[in-house]
Scaffold this active site. Structure first.
Site, PDB file in Angstrom:
ATOM      1  N   ALA A  68       0.825  -1.198   0.000  1.00 56.41           N
ATOM      2  CA  ALA A  68       0.000   0.000   0.000  1.00 56.41           C
ATOM      3  C   ALA A  68       0.864   1.253   0.000  1.00 56.41           C
ATOM      4  O   ALA A  68       2.030   1.226   0.405  1.00 56.41           O
ATOM      5  CB  ALA A  68      -0.922   0.006   1.219  1.00 56.41           C
ATOM      6  N   GLY A 124       0.156  -5.370   0.977  1.00 57.29           N
ATOM      7  CA  GLY A 124      -1.053  -5.408   0.169  1.00 57.29           C
ATOM      8  C   GLY A 124      -0.854  -6.121  -1.159  1.00 57.29           C
ATOM      9  O   GLY A 124      -1.787  -6.695  -1.721  1.00 57.29           O
ATOM     10  N   GLU A 127      -1.373  -9.649  -0.411  1.00 58.40           N
ATOM     11  CA  GLU A 127      -2.786  -9.847  -0.093  1.00 58.40           C
ATOM     12  C   GLU A 127      -3.638  -9.936  -1.359  1.00 58.40           C
ATOM     13  O   GLU A 127      -4.601 -10.705  -1.412  1.00 58.40           O
ATOM     14  CB  GLU A 127      -3.271  -8.713   0.818  1.00 58.40           C
ATOM     15  CG  GLU A 127      -2.721  -8.838   2.228  1.00 58.40           C
ATOM     16  CD  GLU A 127      -3.081  -7.669   3.130  1.00 58.40           C
ATOM     17  OE1 GLU A 127      -3.659  -7.895   4.195  1.00 58.40           O
ATOM     18  OE2 GLU A 127      -2.772  -6.519   2.761  1.00 58.40           O
ATOM     19  N   GLU A 149       3.905  -5.503   7.442  1.00 58.20           N
ATOM     20  CA  GLU A 149       3.267  -4.341   8.078  1.00 58.20           C
ATOM     21  C   GLU A 149       3.630  -4.169   9.549  1.00 58.20           C
ATOM     22  O   GLU A 149       3.760  -3.049  10.046  1.00 58.20           O
ATOM     23  CB  GLU A 149       1.740  -4.440   7.943  1.00 58.20           C
ATOM     24  CG  GLU A 149       1.206  -4.168   6.555  1.00 58.20           C
ATOM     25  CD  GLU A 149       1.162  -5.415   5.674  1.00 58.20           C
ATOM     26  OE1 GLU A 149       0.533  -5.378   4.617  1.00 58.20           O
ATOM     27  OE2 GLU A 149       1.778  -6.442   6.046  1.00 58.20           O
TER      28      GLU A 149
END
Length: 748
Positions: A68, A124, A127, A149
């Protein structure tokens, strides 16, 4: 071919769509508002177009997706923005949930999606691939797959805490998520995170082959009343009869994962890191409910975490500030780029050997000079040992290792330094020895080259007196072990030119480390502040507090090592010699500390100089683990047990004394950028990362409350806790460091 803002999209004759993620103007793909909007549009196209039977998601860049856009996260963290706090929290929750539900729509679209992972897929990025039905990855050991993260104070917010445990089980998934561990393709395959590893040239073909094989099979019902879909388009956790690998939270085996995991987590983090605790909660609670409910649980914890000031401080320091400094935010403008092709190193000890390794690794020709050829050869042997381990672990090849070693020349001849673009002196901390080697080496520097000293305490301006060109003289302070430590502290002397500063920073960028810039003073910034931590541990010992309490409380603050153990690591005789040199330099101005006599007795009378000698505050038996020296009880007359101390006060003493020294350095102009202060503290001497750094800690506590606490501590323990004028002024005005001294304000 359909072109989106961030994707190229094409469908072949077999009905297989290829979505190539290639964000314009960026070196890496990231999850941003625009890329997520494109993914939403692509999902709708795949679902609505009957010609499309399945799809492949890959990248047009070297990396798949770096995660992200954390600069966007930084703005969200702490709930800043217009509107009431409740409105901001609601908007944050809904925005984060929208992304989670977007990926849920991807995995339930009824058509099979393959992630063809051609490069790094982190956070992300991973993910997104976990929401695909099949993952094939290029066989490249440099590719990293993981959810990092937690390292910056966050938790995976795109279903990572739900899909990974459902895929490989909580026992295997939790360590990866809690520690932010990244795996190479082969390890990811072994862990069950990806399905296949193939040569990079075969990546898309392998993805198509899997799709064609699956598309040739009959469709199946999705649930008892659901539509017919391709069997390969159903995730494991959406299939009838699915069981969590290893068992769920209430199964006998699965339950023990959380019982033991929670105890281990508290032992290692001492409750300082909210992200890790929330990750445990996400997995524990989420595995007990259907996927959609689990995603909502994850989003609630993710939103709660963004509201935590610790998370905001960690994101700012460990990601945003670190990235800015690494890109040269502090480099003087209008100085041409400088490249070090030949590097000279004076001193082949631990530091010199480490500098030689990282520099040769960056492609430089290195001359490693010592007074004795055997010592110089020993310095090169350090690189040989590191490379042997890398070959054993498959991180490099023998050919590459041999090429690196060929770039390191051990010598005793100063003439071999001729033409060096940079010479770094890394000899013993003696002003006389440093002056001697400087005079011999400086004439060998190439035109336009510079000279750096790796001193950790001696003022650069004084050392530069031995140089003919003090304007080309600068401090370049590495941290041990050099191959692992990311920080380099660059020290500007009174006569150091801005051009020399720029060149030193370019060298640090070449070796891929993070520089901070500080001005000259005794101990500079890192050594000066770090010394207060170990010094406070010694002060507590001198007060009679039992050593085990001191060590345990030190670790409880979030510091990486206990203070007495750290004293042993850096060696007590070094601390003693530095103090003696400081006494000599300052004369009557020297203020003795509460532990000076204790250190002198340990070094001079008892010869207990630390780990290198096998005895210091600890004993280091050859056949066992280190243990606290039993003689400390008598030496320091320790009598204060746990019931005689206030643990919270001890923790504050450890952290506040360091933060206070950082504030003094800021007031004195030793450090002039809040980013340098906080990032340098965390990656330099390991200041408790959960705080975001010493200045962030002061902001988090509140300057007024911090000053009041320091005043109370000063009354109890002495002048060293007395707040400086800058802090008192800030407390009176209600200022914070990041509000008053933010980098953009300093630039203005």
């Amino acid at each position: 071919m359909t072109t989106y803002e961030n994707f190229k999209f094409d469908v072949d004759a077999d009905g297989i769509a290829l979505a190539v993620w290639d964000m314009p103007g960026r070196s890496m793909n990231v999850l941003s508002q625009s890329s997520m909007a494109d993914i939403a549009s692509i999902i709708e196209t795949i679902m609505s177009d009957d010609k499309i039977k399945g799809a492949i998601l890959t990248s047009g860049k070297a990396a798949f997706c770096a995660g992200a856009d954390l600069s966007m996260m930084g703005g969200q963290a702490g709930g800043s923005g217009a509107g009431s706090k409740e409105d901001r929290v609601k908007a944050m929750y809904e925005g984060n949930l929208a992304f989670n539900m977007l990926l849920r729509r991807l995995e339930t679209c009824g058509k099979p999606i393959v992630a063809a992972i051609n490069g790094v897929a982190l956070g992300g990025g991973l993910e997104v691939t976990l929401a695909c039905h099949y993952r094939v990855v290029a066989d490249n050991p440099k590719i990293q797959l993981g959810l990092p993260e937690a390292k910056v104070g966050l938790l995976p917010g795109g279903g990572g805490t739900q899909r990974l445990p459902r895929l490989i089980g909580a026992m295997a998934a939790l360590p990866l998520i809690l520690q932010g561990t990244a795996l190479d393709p082969q390890k990811a395959l072994k862990a069950g995170i990806v399905h296949k590893v193939v040569p990079a040239a075969e990546l898309i073909d392998a993805a198509k082959a899997w799709l064609k094989e699956g598309l040739a099979q009959p469709k199946v019902k999705l649930g008892k009343k659901g539509p017919e879909v391709y069997a390969i388009a159903i995730q494991p956790w959406d299939r009838e009869g699915y069981r969590i690998p290893g068992g769920g939270p209430h199964d006998r085996n699965g339950g023990s994962v959380f019982t033991m995991g929670n105890a281990t987590l508290h032992k290692t983090t001492h409750g300082n890191f909210p992200a890790q605790q929330y990750i445990m909660s996400c997995v524990y609670e989420g595995l007990q409910v259907p996927m959609e409910a689990g995603l909502r649980i994850e989003t609630r914890y993710f939103t709660k975490l963004l509201m935590d000031p610790r998370s905001k401080a960690m994101i700012r320091s460990l990601f945003l500030s670190m990235q800015e400094l690494g890109k040269g935010a502090r480099r003087p403008a209008n100085v041409p780029a400088f490249t070090v092709k030949k590097l000279g190193i004076l001193g082949a000890g631990m530091m010199g050997a480490g500098i030689a390794y990282v520099s040769a690794q960056a492609g430089m020709d290195v001359v490693l000079l010592d007074t004795d050829q055997a010592n110089a050869e020993k310095g090169k042997a350090y690189s040989e040992k590191l490379l042997a381990k890398s070959i054993e672990r498959g991180k490099t090849t023998k050919e590459k290792a041999d090429a690196l070693l060929a770039r390191i020349k051990p010598t005793t001849n100063y003439d071999d330094l001729k033409g060096a673009d940079l010479i770094i002196e890394a000899v013993f901390e003696s002003r006389e020895i440093k002056a001697e080697v400087t005079k011999k080496a400086e004439p060998m520097i190439a035109a336009g080259g510079i000279y750096g000293s790796n001193t950790s305490t001696l003022p650069i301006t004084g050392l530069a007196e031995a140089a003919k060109k003090p304007e080309d003289f600068i401090g370049i302070h590495f941290f041990s072990p050099v191959d692992k430590m990311q920080l380099v502290e660059i020290i500007v002397g009174k006569r150091t030119s801005q051009e020399t500063l720029a060149k030193a920073m370019d060298y640090v960028k070449q070796i891929r480390k993070t520089p901070i810039v500080v001005n000259d003073s005794r101990g500079f910034y890192t050594s000066r502040c770090f010394g207060t931590y170990v010094g406070e541990g010694l002060a507590m010992l001198a007060e009679g507090i039992k050593p085990a309490i001191i060590e345990n409380v030190g670790r409880m603050t979030g510091m990486p090592m206990a203070p007495l153990a750290l004293n042993d690591e850096v060696s007590l005789d070094l601390a003693y010699k530095v103090r003696e040199q400081t006494k000599k330099d300052l004369g009557d101005k020297y203020v003795s500390g509460p532990a000076d006599k204790l250190i002198e007795k340990m070094v001079v009378e008892l010869g207990r100089v630390g780990k290198k000698a096998g005895k210091g505050f600890y004993d280091y038996p050859a056949d066992g683990k280190k243990k606290l020296w039993t003689g400390l009880a008598e030496l320091a007359k320790t009598h204060k047990d746990i019931e005689d101390v206030e643990v919270d006060e001890l923790k504050k003493r450890f952290l506040y004394i360091q933060a206070l020294e950082a504030a003094r350095c800021f007031e004195e102009g030793v450090v002039t950028d809040v980013r340098d202060a906080d990032v340098g503290a965390i990656i330099g001497w390991g200041f408790a990362p959960w705080t975001g750094g010493p200045l962030s800690l002061i902001d988090m506590v509140g300057v007024k409350a911090f000053v009041e606490t320091c005043d109370n501590l000063a009354q109890k323990y002495g002048e060293r806790f007395k707040p400086n004028k800058l802090l008192r002024d800030m407390a009176e005005k209600g200022d914070t460091f990041y509000a008053r001294f933010a980098p953009e304000k300093a630039a203005a």
